[in-house]
Write a protein that holds these residues in place. Structure first.
Motif, PDB file in Angstrom:
ATOM      1  N   LYS A 156       0.697  -7.713   5.706  1.00  0.00           N
ATOM      2  CA  LYS A 156       1.030  -6.946   4.506  1.00  0.00           C
ATOM      3  C   LYS A 156       0.213  -5.653   4.438  1.00  0.00           C
ATOM      4  O   LYS A 156       0.741  -4.581   4.117  1.00  0.00           O
ATOM      5  CB  LYS A 156       0.785  -7.795   3.261  1.00  0.00           C
ATOM      6  N   ALA A 157      -1.083  -5.766   4.750  1.00  0.00           N
ATOM      7  CA  ALA A 157      -1.938  -4.581   4.697  1.00  0.00           C
ATOM      8  C   ALA A 157      -1.520  -3.554   5.746  1.00  0.00           C
ATOM      9  O   ALA A 157      -1.546  -2.344   5.488  1.00  0.00           O
ATOM     10  CB  ALA A 157      -3.398  -4.992   4.900  1.00  0.00           C
ATOM     11  N   HIS A 158      -1.138  -4.022   6.934  1.00  0.00           N
ATOM     12  CA  HIS A 158      -0.694  -3.116   7.987  1.00  0.00           C
ATOM     13  C   HIS A 158       0.588  -2.398   7.569  1.00  0.00           C
ATOM     14  O   HIS A 158       0.740  -1.189   7.772  1.00  0.00           O
ATOM     15  CB  HIS A 158      -0.463  -3.895   9.280  1.00  0.00           C
ATOM     16  N   HIS A 159       1.498  -3.137   6.959  1.00  0.00           N
ATOM     17  CA  HIS A 159       2.737  -2.532   6.473  1.00  0.00           C
ATOM     18  C   HIS A 159       2.440  -1.515   5.369  1.00  0.00           C
ATOM     19  O   HIS A 159       3.012  -0.414   5.347  1.00  0.00           O
ATOM     20  CB  HIS A 159       3.669  -3.624   5.952  1.00  0.00           C
ATOM     21  N   LEU A 160       1.548  -1.875   4.458  1.00  0.00           N
ATOM     22  CA  LEU A 160       1.193  -0.979   3.363  1.00  0.00           C
ATOM     23  C   LEU A 160       0.593   0.319   3.894  1.00  0.00           C
ATOM     24  O   LEU A 160       0.920   1.410   3.420  1.00  0.00           O
ATOM     25  CB  LEU A 160       0.206  -1.683   2.430  1.00  0.00           C
ATOM     26  N   GLU A 161      -0.273   0.203   4.886  1.00  0.00           N
ATOM     27  CA  GLU A 161      -0.881   1.399   5.480  1.00  0.00           C
ATOM     28  C   GLU A 161       0.184   2.302   6.097  1.00  0.00           C
ATOM     29  O   GLU A 161       0.122   3.534   5.974  1.00  0.00           O
ATOM     30  CB  GLU A 161      -1.897   0.968   6.545  1.00  0.00           C
ATOM     31  N   ALA A 196     -12.957  -6.958  10.175  1.00  0.00           N
ATOM     32  CA  ALA A 196     -13.301  -5.812  11.017  1.00  0.00           C
ATOM     33  C   ALA A 196     -12.614  -4.530  10.558  1.00  0.00           C
ATOM     34  O   ALA A 196     -13.158  -3.438  10.710  1.00  0.00           O
ATOM     35  CB  ALA A 196     -12.942  -6.107  12.470  1.00  0.00           C
ATOM     36  N   GLU A 197     -11.432  -4.658   9.972  1.00  0.00           N
ATOM     37  CA  GLU A 197     -10.671  -3.479   9.553  1.00  0.00           C
ATOM     38  C   GLU A 197     -10.744  -3.254   8.044  1.00  0.00           C
ATOM     39  O   GLU A 197      -9.971  -2.473   7.497  1.00  0.00           O
ATOM     40  CB  GLU A 197      -9.221  -3.603  10.010  1.00  0.00           C
ATOM     41  N   GLY A 198     -11.651  -3.939   7.367  1.00  0.00           N
ATOM     42  CA  GLY A 198     -11.831  -3.728   5.934  1.00  0.00           C
ATOM     43  C   GLY A 198     -10.683  -4.208   5.083  1.00  0.00           C
ATOM     44  O   GLY A 198     -10.399  -3.633   4.022  1.00  0.00           O
ATOM     45  N   LEU A 199     -10.029  -5.289   5.505  1.00  0.00           N
ATOM     46  CA  LEU A 199      -8.831  -5.771   4.794  1.00  0.00           C
ATOM     47  C   LEU A 199      -9.069  -7.093   4.073  1.00  0.00           C
ATOM     48  O   LEU A 199      -8.117  -7.733   3.639  1.00  0.00           O
ATOM     49  CB  LEU A 199      -7.669  -5.937   5.786  1.00  0.00           C
ATOM     50  N   ARG A 200     -10.316  -7.509   3.955  1.00  0.00           N
ATOM     51  CA  ARG A 200     -10.583  -8.827   3.385  1.00  0.00           C
ATOM     52  C   ARG A 200     -10.054  -8.960   1.960  1.00  0.00           C
ATOM     53  O   ARG A 200      -9.602 -10.031   1.560  1.00  0.00           O
ATOM     54  CB  ARG A 200     -12.081  -9.113   3.395  1.00  0.00           C
ATOM     55  N   GLU A 259      -8.429  29.578 -16.739  1.00  0.00           N
ATOM     56  CA  GLU A 259      -9.751  29.004 -16.491  1.00  0.00           C
ATOM     57  C   GLU A 259      -9.803  27.567 -16.999  1.00  0.00           C
ATOM     58  O   GLU A 259     -10.445  27.239 -17.983  1.00  0.00           O
ATOM     59  CB  GLU A 259     -10.823  29.860 -17.163  1.00  0.00           C
ATOM     60  N   THR A 260      -9.111  26.714 -16.323  1.00  0.00           N
ATOM     61  CA  THR A 260      -9.128  25.301 -16.694  1.00  0.00           C
ATOM     62  C   THR A 260      -8.723  24.481 -15.482  1.00  0.00           C
ATOM     63  O   THR A 260      -8.197  25.014 -14.513  1.00  0.00           O
ATOM     64  CB  THR A 260      -8.179  25.022 -17.876  1.00  0.00           C
ATOM     65  N   GLU A 261      -9.007  23.186 -15.532  1.00  0.00           N
ATOM     66  CA  GLU A 261      -8.726  22.316 -14.397  1.00  0.00           C
ATOM     67  C   GLU A 261      -7.942  21.101 -14.867  1.00  0.00           C
ATOM     68  O   GLU A 261      -8.311  20.470 -15.853  1.00  0.00           O
ATOM     69  CB  GLU A 261     -10.035  21.867 -13.727  1.00  0.00           C
ATOM     70  N   PHE A 262      -6.874  20.781 -14.166  1.00  0.00           N
ATOM     71  CA  PHE A 262      -6.077  19.601 -14.465  1.00  0.00           C
ATOM     72  C   PHE A 262      -5.875  18.837 -13.166  1.00  0.00           C
ATOM     73  O   PHE A 262      -4.977  19.119 -12.395  1.00  0.00           O
ATOM     74  CB  PHE A 262      -4.728  19.996 -15.080  1.00  0.00           C
ATOM     75  N   PHE A 263      -6.751  17.869 -12.924  1.00  0.00           N
ATOM     76  CA  PHE A 263      -6.755  17.198 -11.638  1.00  0.00           C
ATOM     77  C   PHE A 263      -6.578  15.697 -11.782  1.00  0.00           C
ATOM     78  O   PHE A 263      -7.031  14.939 -10.940  1.00  0.00           O
ATOM     79  CB  PHE A 263      -8.072  17.471 -10.906  1.00  0.00           C
ATOM     80  N   GLU A 264      -5.972  15.247 -12.853  1.00  0.00           N
ATOM     81  CA  GLU A 264      -5.980  13.816 -13.112  1.00  0.00           C
ATOM     82  C   GLU A 264      -5.067  13.045 -12.161  1.00  0.00           C
ATOM     83  O   GLU A 264      -3.856  13.267 -12.104  1.00  0.00           O
ATOM     84  CB  GLU A 264      -5.600  13.541 -14.564  1.00  0.00           C
ATOM     85  N   PHE A 265      -5.686  12.130 -11.421  1.00  0.00           N
ATOM     86  CA  PHE A 265      -5.008  11.226 -10.506  1.00  0.00           C
ATOM     87  C   PHE A 265      -5.578   9.831 -10.707  1.00  0.00           C
ATOM     88  O   PHE A 265      -6.718   9.662 -11.143  1.00  0.00           O
ATOM     89  CB  PHE A 265      -5.245  11.635  -9.044  1.00  0.00           C
ATOM     90  N   TRP A 266      -4.787   8.849 -10.377  1.00  0.00           N
ATOM     91  CA  TRP A 266      -5.280   7.471 -10.318  1.00  0.00           C
ATOM     92  C   TRP A 266      -4.632   6.826  -9.101  1.00  0.00           C
ATOM     93  O   TRP A 266      -3.436   6.995  -8.844  1.00  0.00           O
ATOM     94  CB  TRP A 266      -4.917   6.685 -11.577  1.00  0.00           C
ATOM     95  N   MET A 267      -5.439   6.081  -8.343  1.00  0.00           N
ATOM     96  CA  MET A 267      -4.943   5.496  -7.111  1.00  0.00           C
ATOM     97  C   MET A 267      -5.472   4.071  -6.984  1.00  0.00           C
ATOM     98  O   MET A 267      -6.648   3.800  -7.200  1.00  0.00           O
ATOM     99  CB  MET A 267      -5.389   6.347  -5.916  1.00  0.00           C
ATOM    100  N   SER A 268      -4.577   3.134  -6.626  1.00  0.00           N
ATOM    101  CA  SER A 268      -4.954   1.776  -6.265  1.00  0.00           C
ATOM    102  C   SER A 268      -4.539   1.568  -4.815  1.00  0.00           C
ATOM    103  O   SER A 268      -4.099   2.493  -4.132  1.00  0.00           O
ATOM    104  CB  SER A 268      -4.272   0.754  -7.181  1.00  0.00           C
ATOM    105  N   ASP A 269      -4.653   0.345  -4.322  1.00  0.00           N
ATOM    106  CA  ASP A 269      -4.216   0.080  -2.954  1.00  0.00           C
ATOM    107  C   ASP A 269      -2.720   0.267  -2.778  1.00  0.00           C
ATOM    108  O   ASP A 269      -2.243   0.575  -1.685  1.00  0.00           O
ATOM    109  CB  ASP A 269      -4.590  -1.343  -2.538  1.00  0.00           C
TER     110      ASP A 269
END
Length: 515
Positions: free
Chosen positions: A114-119, A56-60, A476-486
């Motif tokens: 674990k997911a609740h703690h991570l959030e 229900a909370e998308g934690l599967r 005149e340039t863009e530097f937006f590099e990010f990477w994200m996991s859980d």
């Protein structure tokens, strides 16, 4: 009989009845039940109760051991910044011989806890930080940047997996770091493209899209080249990697509305084990000319593409079969913008255009199951506002409008909230990275970036300023590099906002470990 019934304890009821009663409780209530005594703890400690709560909370996905358990052992030797310590009381999860005589905490309760703690760590800015430089000569100061100089190293793209973080660098290399120690593991000399989506890591393999139209793969562990796949007609701009499958495209979205006659609209599916080309997907007209590609997505062995003539195609990446051809869709009596984006999610295909219209299709049947308009700003009713781009977090759509704000809506078309550029109608806000209920918003003029959390009830809220102003308005340039996991967030910082003119500082990458 009445006397006997008065002596029957709750925990002595049959398991089927216990489960039926306890399934109406919230996670907090179930934890309170577990604190009463041993028998009540065992009654509330079953996957049949906790699995629906995770679902229900998308934690599967947290029920898979590799997601959180992989990162639990991270203990920093030297905390490098002011990030709050990550803490988790692991004795709340019973396993093995921790507590003799007690049943192990069930899989889905463990995942939920674990997911609740991570959030909470994400929301409360509790993380460990590892940072490391990627250039020795650094970048120029705040008011005199000279980005065209070959000595100024810039990160084009970032992607990570496990302990490895790879970055494509402007000097024609891919650098691979250990995210836990910050040590450089490998420097791979390859002319990588400058598009953010042309570098991916999957199952220990680094896939690199190159300027010469080739895809090259390397071992994340050793840095050794594995395979070479050829060739697109133009530089590779987008890659997907999944098990032994690589999907690649070259310049699927020109971005400025003009289309080159030699545009490469091929979608290629490769075997990463032997570099063999499995399939080539394209949309052709009756005279065999390519119809140019606007956007493409890949998920669960399905390739989806939208074209400039507003047609949609879905292919099976295992069999090569075209499952559906949809459109072109027209609305009677109206000028219809071309579809500009597509996203695959949970058996659905989400497509949309600049007129703020979103359509959802069932991947199996190809039928349109829902349409809605991205709502105008929560406090803005401008009739002529259009969507410049739209990212998908896996849960929410994040639309950038021409009024300089990012608008978040759910898949029912309800506006959750928005982040707006203050006092300026110029479109400067950019969604650099999205995942789940997290959004990283960047100012396209200054590079200032922040982490936002999305909540269906409380809206969109900023929780952390990641970096301040990085470069002057004239750059005149863009530097937006990010990477994200859980569990991790990595981003590039070029210099601090308080640097004096002409002062040089080596750029660095910061990795936030939330687990």
């Amino acid at each position: 009989m009445a006397s006997y019934l008065q002596r029957v304890e709750f925990a002595c009821l049959p398991n089927e009845i216990l489960d039926k009663v306890l399934q109406y409780l919230t996670p907090k209530d179930l934890c309170h039940v577990a604190l009463c005594n041993k028998s009540w703890r065992e009654a509330a400690n079953h996957d049949v109760l906790w699995h629906p709560l995770c679902q229900a909370e998308g934690l599967r996905h947290f029920g898979r051991a590799e997601d959180l358990d992989e990162s639990t052992a991270f203990i920093p030797v030297d905390k490098q910044s002011n990030g709050k310590d990550v803490n988790f009381s692991f004795d709340t999860i019973v396993s093995g011989s921790d507590w003799p005589g007690l049943m192990d905490t069930c899989t889905w309760k463990t995942a939920y806890m674990k997911a609740h703690h991570l959030e909470r760590n994400w929301r409360n800015n509790r993380y460990h930080v590892v940072s490391f430089e990627f250039g020795s000569e650094g970048c120029a100061g705040l008011y005199s940047p000279s980005w065209n100089s070959t000595s100024q190293l810039q990160i084009y793209n970032l992607h990570g997996e496990g302990t490895y973080l790879a970055g494509g660098v402007s000097n024609g290399t891919v650098m691979v770091w250990d995210m836990y120690s910050g040590k450089l593991q490998h420097t791979i000399h390859v002319d990588i493209c400058d598009k953010s989506e042309c570098l991916k890591i999957g199952n220990g393999t680094i896939a690199v899209g190159c300027r010469d139209g080739m895809i090259r793969t390397y071992s994340a562990k050793t840095g050794q080249q594995l395979q070479v796949m050829s060739r697109h007609r133009l530089p590779v701009s987008k890659l997907f990697i999944d098990d032994d499958t690589i999907v690649s495209v070259a310049r699927p979205r020109p971005g400025d509305g003009s289309y080159d006659t030699c545009e490469d609209s091929d979608i290629r599916v490769w075997c990463s084990l032997n570099s063999g080309l499995r399939f080539l997907f394209r949309r052709e007209t009756d005279d065999s000319k390519d119809i140019l590609l606007e956007d493409v997505d890949y998920r669960n062995k399905t390739v989806a593409a939208v074209y400039v003539d507003r047609t949609i195609r879905l292919w099976n990446a295992q069999s090569g079969v075209c499952m559906h051809v949809i459109g072109p869709s027209h609305r009677m009596g109206e000028f219809v913008e071309a579809l500009t984006y597509c996203h695959l999610s949970n058996g659905n295909l989400i497509v949309g255009d600049r007129d703020n219209r979103v359509e959802m299709y069932d991947v199996k049947s190809g039928e349109c199951c829902k349409t809605f308009n991205i709502p105008l700003g929560c406090d803005d009713d401008a009739d002529d506002e259009i969507t410049l781009s739209c990212a998908f977090t896996g849960e929410f759509l994040v639309a950038q409008s021409d009024y300089g704000n990012l608008r978040v809506c759910n898949l029912e078309g309800k506006c959750i909230g928005e982040t707006k550029t203050a006092g300026d109608s110029t479109p400067t806000m950019h969604s650099s990275c999205v995942r789940g209920n997290k959004l990283i918003a960047c100012d396209k003029v200054t590079g200032a970036s922040s982490l936002w959390m999305i909540n269906t009830e409380s809206g969109v809220q900023v929780v952390n300023i990641l970096r301040g102003i990085m470069f002057h308005r004239d750059v005149e340039t863009e530097f937006f590099e990010f990477w994200m996991s859980d569990t991790k967030l990595a981003f590039v910082h070029y210099f601090s906002e308080n640097l004096e003119e002409g002062l040089v500082q080596a750029p660095y990458i910061a990795v936030h470990h939330y687990w």
